[in-house]
Write a protein that holds these residues in place. Structure first.
Motif, PDB file in Angstrom:
ATOM      1  N   TYR A  59       0.812  -1.293  -0.076  1.00  0.00           N
ATOM      2  CA  TYR A  59       0.132   0.159  -0.021  1.00  0.00           C
ATOM      3  C   TYR A  59       0.739   1.314  -0.012  1.00  0.00           C
ATOM      4  CZ  TYR A  59      -3.615  -3.273   1.642  1.00  0.00           C
ATOM      5  OH  TYR A  59      -4.725  -4.184   1.642  1.00  0.00           O
ATOM      6  N   ALA A  60       0.525   2.139  -0.842  1.00  0.00           N
ATOM      7  CA  ALA A  60       0.907   3.603  -0.698  1.00  0.00           C
ATOM      8  C   ALA A  60       0.950   4.115   0.807  1.00  0.00           C
ATOM      9  CB  ALA A  60       0.457   4.418  -1.797  1.00  0.00           C
ATOM     10  N   ASP A  61       1.886   4.837   1.271  1.00  0.00           N
ATOM     11  CA  ASP A  61       1.688   5.449   2.297  1.00  0.00           C
ATOM     12  C   ASP A  61       0.529   6.171   2.729  1.00  0.00           C
ATOM     13  OD1 ASP A  61       5.380   6.047   2.845  1.00  0.00           O
ATOM     14  OD2 ASP A  61       4.226   4.251   3.104  1.00  0.00           O
ATOM     15  N   PHE A  62       0.139   6.935   1.759  1.00  0.00           N
ATOM     16  CA  PHE A  62      -1.096   7.780   1.858  1.00  0.00           C
ATOM     17  C   PHE A  62      -2.389   6.957   2.225  1.00  0.00           C
ATOM     18  CE2 PHE A  62      -2.124   7.367  -2.460  1.00  0.00           C
ATOM     19  CZ  PHE A  62      -1.163   7.417  -3.157  1.00  0.00           C
ATOM     20  N   VAL A  63      -2.484   5.883   2.037  1.00  0.00           N
ATOM     21  CA  VAL A  63      -3.681   5.005   2.298  1.00  0.00           C
ATOM     22  C   VAL A  63      -3.574   4.062   3.387  1.00  0.00           C
ATOM     23  CG1 VAL A  63      -4.317   5.288  -0.120  1.00  0.00           C
ATOM     24  CG2 VAL A  63      -3.384   3.077   0.420  1.00  0.00           C
ATOM     25  N   VAL A  64      -2.394   3.613   3.917  1.00  0.00           N
ATOM     26  CA  VAL A  64      -2.030   2.623   4.684  1.00  0.00           C
ATOM     27  C   VAL A  64      -3.175   2.968   6.205  1.00  0.00           C
ATOM     28  CG1 VAL A  64      -0.677   1.840   6.446  1.00  0.00           C
ATOM     29  CG2 VAL A  64       0.006   2.310   4.237  1.00  0.00           C
ATOM     30  N   GLY A  65      -3.705   2.039   6.500  1.00  0.00           N
ATOM     31  CA  GLY A  65      -4.866   1.981   7.458  1.00  0.00           C
ATOM     32  C   GLY A  65      -6.097   2.389   7.009  1.00  0.00           C
ATOM     33  N   ARG A  66      -6.209   2.848   5.809  1.00  0.00           N
ATOM     34  CA  ARG A  66      -7.702   3.226   5.140  1.00  0.00           C
ATOM     35  C   ARG A  66      -8.243   2.332   4.032  1.00  0.00           C
ATOM     36  NH1 ARG A  66      -8.257   8.255   2.760  1.00  0.00           N
ATOM     37  NH2 ARG A  66      -6.071   8.305   2.128  1.00  0.00           N
ATOM     38  N   PHE A  67      -7.315   1.786   3.284  1.00  0.00           N
ATOM     39  CA  PHE A  67      -7.684   1.237   2.213  1.00  0.00           C
ATOM     40  C   PHE A  67      -7.362  -0.115   2.332  1.00  0.00           C
ATOM     41  CE2 PHE A  67      -7.499   4.833  -1.469  1.00  0.00           C
ATOM     42  CZ  PHE A  67      -8.366   5.544  -0.508  1.00  0.00           C
ATOM     43  N   THR A  68      -8.059  -1.208   1.758  1.00  0.00           N
ATOM     44  CA  THR A  68      -7.606  -2.598   1.691  1.00  0.00           C
ATOM     45  C   THR A  68      -7.984  -3.330   0.372  1.00  0.00           C
ATOM     46  OG1 THR A  68      -8.401  -2.485   4.225  1.00  0.00           O
ATOM     47  CG2 THR A  68      -8.084  -4.807   3.345  1.00  0.00           C
ATOM     48  N   LEU A  69      -7.040  -4.251   0.282  1.00  0.00           N
ATOM     49  CA  LEU A  69      -7.291  -5.118  -1.181  1.00  0.00           C
ATOM     50  C   LEU A  69      -7.832  -6.200  -0.686  1.00  0.00           C
ATOM     51  CD1 LEU A  69      -3.808  -4.439  -2.727  1.00  0.00           C
ATOM     52  CD2 LEU A  69      -5.933  -3.515  -3.443  1.00  0.00           C
ATOM     53  N   SER A  70      -8.616  -6.982  -1.878  1.00  0.00           N
ATOM     54  CA  SER A  70      -9.214  -8.131  -1.609  1.00  0.00           C
ATOM     55  C   SER A  70      -9.266  -8.806  -3.045  1.00  0.00           C
ATOM     56  CB  SER A  70     -10.431  -8.345  -0.795  1.00  0.00           C
ATOM     57  OG  SER A  70     -11.448  -7.603  -1.340  1.00  0.00           O
ATOM     58  N   LYS A  71      -9.430 -10.079  -3.200  1.00  0.00           N
ATOM     59  CA  LYS A  71      -9.873 -10.854  -4.395  1.00  0.00           C
ATOM     60  C   LYS A  71     -10.795 -11.779  -4.175  1.00  0.00           C
ATOM     61  CE  LYS A  71      -5.375 -12.304  -5.252  1.00  0.00           C
ATOM     62  NZ  LYS A  71      -4.501 -12.705  -5.617  1.00  0.00           N
ATOM     63  N   ASP A  72     -11.595 -11.933  -5.105  1.00  0.00           N
ATOM     64  CA  ASP A  72     -12.421 -12.941  -5.302  1.00  0.00           C
ATOM     65  C   ASP A  72     -12.004 -13.767  -6.462  1.00  0.00           C
ATOM     66  OD1 ASP A  72     -14.703 -15.003  -5.903  1.00  0.00           O
ATOM     67  OD2 ASP A  72     -16.160 -13.448  -5.003  1.00  0.00           O
ATOM     68  N   PHE A  78     -11.299  -8.011  -8.449  1.00  0.00           N
ATOM     69  CA  PHE A  78     -10.304  -7.335  -7.552  1.00  0.00           C
ATOM     70  C   PHE A  78     -10.995  -6.281  -6.987  1.00  0.00           C
ATOM     71  CE2 PHE A  78      -6.228  -6.711  -6.064  1.00  0.00           C
ATOM     72  CZ  PHE A  78      -5.628  -5.672  -6.660  1.00  0.00           C
ATOM     73  N   TYR A  79     -10.795  -6.195  -5.575  1.00  0.00           N
ATOM     74  CA  TYR A  79     -11.472  -5.107  -4.845  1.00  0.00           C
ATOM     75  C   TYR A  79     -10.524  -3.971  -4.331  1.00  0.00           C
ATOM     76  CZ  TYR A  79     -15.569  -8.114  -5.354  1.00  0.00           C
ATOM     77  OH  TYR A  79     -16.614  -8.994  -5.636  1.00  0.00           O
ATOM     78  N   LEU A  80     -10.718  -2.800  -4.191  1.00  0.00           N
ATOM     79  CA  LEU A  80     -10.356  -1.761  -3.353  1.00  0.00           C
ATOM     80  C   LEU A  80     -11.513  -1.324  -2.328  1.00  0.00           C
ATOM     81  CD1 LEU A  80      -7.622  -0.273  -2.679  1.00  0.00           C
ATOM     82  CD2 LEU A  80      -8.299   1.378  -4.185  1.00  0.00           C
ATOM     83  N   GLU A  81     -11.284  -1.524  -1.119  1.00  0.00           N
ATOM     84  CA  GLU A  81     -12.293  -1.151  -0.153  1.00  0.00           C
ATOM     85  C   GLU A  81     -11.471   0.299   0.547  1.00  0.00           C
ATOM     86  OE1 GLU A  81     -15.241  -2.463   0.976  1.00  0.00           O
ATOM     87  OE2 GLU A  81     -15.446  -0.886   2.157  1.00  0.00           O
ATOM     88  N   MET A  82     -12.277   1.235   0.362  1.00  0.00           N
ATOM     89  CA  MET A  82     -11.553   2.463   0.713  1.00  0.00           C
ATOM     90  C   MET A  82     -12.485   3.123   1.743  1.00  0.00           C
ATOM     91  SD  MET A  82     -10.712   4.104  -3.267  1.00  0.00           S
ATOM     92  CE  MET A  82     -12.308   4.531  -3.425  1.00  0.00           C
ATOM     93  N   ASN A  83     -12.056   3.540   3.179  1.00  0.00           N
ATOM     94  CA  ASN A  83     -12.460   3.948   4.282  1.00  0.00           C
ATOM     95  C   ASN A  83     -12.052   5.384   4.543  1.00  0.00           C
ATOM     96  OD1 ASN A  83     -14.418   1.700   4.512  1.00  0.00           O
ATOM     97  ND2 ASN A  83     -12.606   0.695   5.243  1.00  0.00           N
ATOM     98  N   ASP A  84     -12.660   6.218   5.395  1.00  0.00           N
ATOM     99  CA  ASP A  84     -12.207   7.486   5.834  1.00  0.00           C
ATOM    100  C   ASP A  84     -11.408   8.229   4.604  1.00  0.00           C
ATOM    101  OD1 ASP A  84      -9.569   8.495   8.251  1.00  0.00           O
ATOM    102  OD2 ASP A  84     -11.444   9.333   7.591  1.00  0.00           O
ATOM    103  N   LEU A  85     -12.349   8.115   3.572  1.00  0.00           N
ATOM    104  CA  LEU A  85     -11.867   8.886   2.600  1.00  0.00           C
ATOM    105  C   LEU A  85     -11.792  10.298   2.634  1.00  0.00           C
ATOM    106  CD1 LEU A  85     -14.198   6.962  -0.105  1.00  0.00           C
ATOM    107  CD2 LEU A  85     -11.515   7.478  -0.223  1.00  0.00           C
ATOM    108  N   LYS A  86     -10.915  11.089   1.974  1.00  0.00           N
ATOM    109  CA  LYS A  86     -10.377  12.484   2.086  1.00  0.00           C
ATOM    110  C   LYS A  86     -10.813  13.079   0.819  1.00  0.00           C
ATOM    111  CE  LYS A  86      -7.138  11.056   5.335  1.00  0.00           C
ATOM    112  NZ  LYS A  86      -5.606  11.243   6.007  1.00  0.00           N
ATOM    113  N   PRO A  87     -10.821  14.342   0.741  1.00  0.00           N
ATOM    114  CA  PRO A  87     -10.907  15.110  -0.490  1.00  0.00           C
ATOM    115  C   PRO A  87      -9.542  14.958  -1.298  1.00  0.00           C
ATOM    116  CG  PRO A  87     -11.677  16.555   1.432  1.00  0.00           C
ATOM    117  CD  PRO A  87     -10.928  15.543   2.186  1.00  0.00           C
ATOM    118  N   GLU A  88      -8.512  14.690  -0.956  1.00  0.00           N
ATOM    119  CA  GLU A  88      -7.310  14.508  -1.509  1.00  0.00           C
ATOM    120  C   GLU A  88      -7.373  13.006  -1.994  1.00  0.00           C
ATOM    121  OE1 GLU A  88      -7.455  15.551   1.360  1.00  0.00           O
ATOM    122  OE2 GLU A  88      -5.708  14.786   2.891  1.00  0.00           O
ATOM    123  N   ASP A  89      -8.230  12.123  -1.927  1.00  0.00           N
ATOM    124  CA  ASP A  89      -8.453  10.932  -2.589  1.00  0.00           C
ATOM    125  C   ASP A  89      -9.302  11.030  -3.913  1.00  0.00           C
ATOM    126  OD1 ASP A  89      -8.758   9.563   0.761  1.00  0.00           O
ATOM    127  OD2 ASP A  89      -6.985   9.161  -0.626  1.00  0.00           O
TER     128      ASP A  89
END
Length: 125
Positions: A59-72, A78-89
């Motif tokens: 993970y890029a440093d700017f998403v660590v702890g907020r974004f999570t990868l997963s696969k089915d 292929f998924y990207l779960e994004m939490n605590d989104l910020k305007p800079e995202d």
């Protein structure tokens, strides 16, 4: 030929969540290095997160702890779960696939990826 189709983008308020999906051609998710990248207007495309062929996620440093990868894998998604989104995202988010071995130090770089989706827009206000 590998095909990648992203979905799940949208407009959310800061602090909100989104889950991006990347529907891939058969066997792609299980055998390729898969990554998510983003590009904001006027900026270069940058690596967000990727999972290598051995299953390790980066993970890029700017998403660590907020974004999570997963696969089915059976569904080739292929998924990207994004939490605590910020305007800079806010950006266009792209799914990408790389054939062959990609060193962990390279998985967030654009160069290894030969296959790209069309992108899905994420807007955070």
């Amino acid at each position: 030929h590998v095909q990648l189709v992203e979905s799940g983008g949208g407009a959310v308020q800061a602090g909100g969540s989104l889950r991006l999906s990347c529907a891939a051609s058969e066997y792609t998710v299980s055998t390729y290095t898969m990554g998510w990248f983003r590009q904001a207007p006027g900026k270069q495309r940058e690596g967000v997160a990727a999972v290598s062929q051995d299953g390790r996620s980066n993970y890029a440093d700017f998403v660590v702890g907020r974004f999570t990868l997963s696969k089915d894998v059976p569904k080739n998604i292929f998924y990207l779960e994004m939490n605590d989104l910020k305007p800079e995202d806010s950006a266009m988010y792209y799914c990408a696939a790389a054939a062959g071995y990609v060193p962990a130090s390279e998985v967030l770089r654009l160069v290894p990826y030969g296959y790209w989706g069309q992108g899905t827009q994420v807007t955070v206000s």
